[in-house]
Scaffold this motif. Sequence first.
Motif, PDB file in Angstrom:
ATOM      1  N   VAL A 137      -3.910  -9.287  25.466  1.00 46.33           N
ATOM      2  CA  VAL A 137      -3.894 -10.472  24.604  1.00 46.33           C
ATOM      3  C   VAL A 137      -2.724 -11.382  24.983  1.00 46.33           C
ATOM      4  O   VAL A 137      -2.872 -12.610  25.060  1.00 46.33           O
ATOM      5  N   ALA A 138      -1.551 -10.797  25.229  1.00 51.16           N
ATOM      6  CA  ALA A 138      -0.387 -11.600  25.634  1.00 51.16           C
ATOM      7  C   ALA A 138      -0.663 -12.320  26.948  1.00 51.16           C
ATOM      8  O   ALA A 138      -0.312 -13.495  27.114  1.00 51.16           O
TER       9      ALA A 138
ATOM     10  N   PHE B 282      -2.938 -15.272  26.255  1.00 53.52           N
ATOM     11  CA  PHE B 282      -2.209 -16.422  25.721  1.00 53.52           C
ATOM     12  C   PHE B 282      -1.399 -17.122  26.816  1.00 53.52           C
ATOM     13  O   PHE B 282      -1.352 -18.359  26.870  1.00 53.52           O
TER      14      PHE B 282
ATOM     15  N   ALA C  69      -3.782 -19.006  28.988  1.00 51.61           N
ATOM     16  CA  ALA C  69      -4.281 -20.179  28.265  1.00 51.61           C
ATOM     17  C   ALA C  69      -3.222 -21.277  28.247  1.00 51.61           C
ATOM     18  O   ALA C  69      -3.550 -22.462  28.380  1.00 51.61           O
ATOM     19  N   GLY C  70      -1.959 -20.880  28.076  1.00 53.01           N
ATOM     20  CA  GLY C  70      -0.878 -21.877  28.102  1.00 53.01           C
ATOM     21  C   GLY C  70      -0.788 -22.578  29.442  1.00 53.01           C
ATOM     22  O   GLY C  70      -0.616 -23.804  29.504  1.00 53.01           O
TER      23      GLY C  70
ATOM     24  N   ALA D   1      -8.259 -17.949  29.968  1.00 52.44           N
ATOM     25  CA  ALA D   1      -7.716 -16.859  29.146  1.00 52.44           C
ATOM     26  C   ALA D   1      -8.626 -15.631  29.211  1.00 52.44           C
ATOM     27  O   ALA D   1      -8.153 -14.497  29.392  1.00 52.44           O
TER      28      ALA D   1
END
Length: 172
Positions: free
Chosen positions: A9-10, A13, A16-17, A38
């Motif tokens: 999940v990290a 993110f 995605a950033g 992501a």
Amino acid sequence: MLIELVAAVALGFAAAGLALLARRAVPSLPRFTVPAVAGLAMIGFGIWSEYTWFDRTSATLPDGIEVISAPAESAVWRPWSYVTPLVLRFMAVDLVGARRNEAAPGQVIVEAYVIGRHGPRARIPVLLDCVGLRRADIADGIDFAPDGTIAEGDWRPAAPDDPLIAAVCGTS
């Protein structure tokens, strides 16, 4: 497994950033770029984690514990595993801690370990008869004679190419 989920999940993110920054720098990128990047990052991390698990885990084994069997597997829900099968479990044996009895030449007691990707680790004490090519799991209720030999045991025949027999008896 929870740590891997948090890591995936990290990573999602973070990816995605980066995709959001790329989308702002290049406005012509479609809107679905951010969630697609992501998702692909999380799937890629999962695949990497599955394929490197055996190497990472076996590298942490103490000296004297040798991997004797690591079957590669394929699964329908992992279609890429048909191209390159992956190892999800393996068996190791403690060769340094092998115990021998002078009253029973050719017999060796070793600790075998069965280690799975998503399961508990099992430690199994095993009595091997290198001469008779047989093995017995040492469990509660096994009887030893006064000289240390096994009085009664659930002996099972083993093939000469059995990985446990080959690893332990090949060194005796």
